[in-house]
Design a protein around this motif. Structure first.
Motif, PDB file in Angstrom:
ATOM      1  N   ALA A   1       1.938  31.385 -30.856  1.00 20.47           N
ATOM      2  CA  ALA A   1       2.026  30.625 -29.335  1.00 20.47           C
ATOM      3  C   ALA A   1       0.798  30.726 -28.545  1.00 20.47           C
ATOM      4  N   PRO A   2      -0.095  29.678 -29.064  1.00 23.20           N
ATOM      5  CA  PRO A   2      -1.539  29.753 -28.586  1.00 23.20           C
ATOM      6  C   PRO A   2      -1.637  29.469 -27.098  1.00 23.20           C
ATOM      7  N   ASP A   3      -0.584  28.916 -26.350  1.00 22.92           N
ATOM      8  CA  ASP A   3      -0.519  28.405 -25.273  1.00 22.92           C
ATOM      9  C   ASP A   3      -0.079  29.482 -24.212  1.00 22.92           C
ATOM     10  N   LEU A   4       0.466  30.635 -24.836  1.00 17.70           N
ATOM     11  CA  LEU A   4       0.997  31.846 -24.279  1.00 17.70           C
ATOM     12  C   LEU A   4      -0.124  32.825 -23.672  1.00 17.70           C
ATOM     13  N   LYS A   5       0.049  33.099 -22.200  1.00 16.39           N
ATOM     14  CA  LYS A   5      -0.714  33.600 -21.688  1.00 16.39           C
ATOM     15  C   LYS A   5      -0.529  35.193 -21.404  1.00 16.39           C
TER      16      LYS A   5
END
Length: 100
Positions: free
Chosen positions: A1-5
């Motif tokens: 999940a590369p968009d997970l902060k």
């Protein structure tokens, strides 16, 4: 999940908007955190019981590193707690089956 902060170690109060900006000014997460991960069972128990004071939703403990999905419920848990933990454990079982 590369968009997970994800952010590193933060004190729990930095998850809230009032303190997050001053304790971690460069963090995208501070002041907006919606998931807290605790390091051990003792801290988890304190946090879980403290959520009732802060009107937060606590789910757990969620156990990891075991061959099969297994989780725990407090003796004082509610029906809603049981429902949420069943959903999490079922999803862990589905994921484990898909990986085998």
């Amino acid at each position: 999940a590369p968009d997970l902060k994800i952010d590193g170690e933060l004190q729990a109060d930095a998850a809230g908007p009032h303190i997050g900006a001053s304790k971690a000014p460069g963090s995208e997460i501070a002041g907006k955190a919606n998931v807290l991960v605790v390091p051990c069972l003792e801290v988890g128990n304190i946090s879980y019981n403290g959520e009732r004071l802060g009107h937060a939703t606590a789910i757990g403990p969620i156990l990891q590193g075991i061959a099969r999905p297994v989780n725990d419920l407090s003796r004082g848990c509610s029906i809603d707690d049981v429902y949420k933990m069943i959903a999490i454990t079922a999803n862990q079982a589905i994921a484990a089956k898909a990986n085998n």
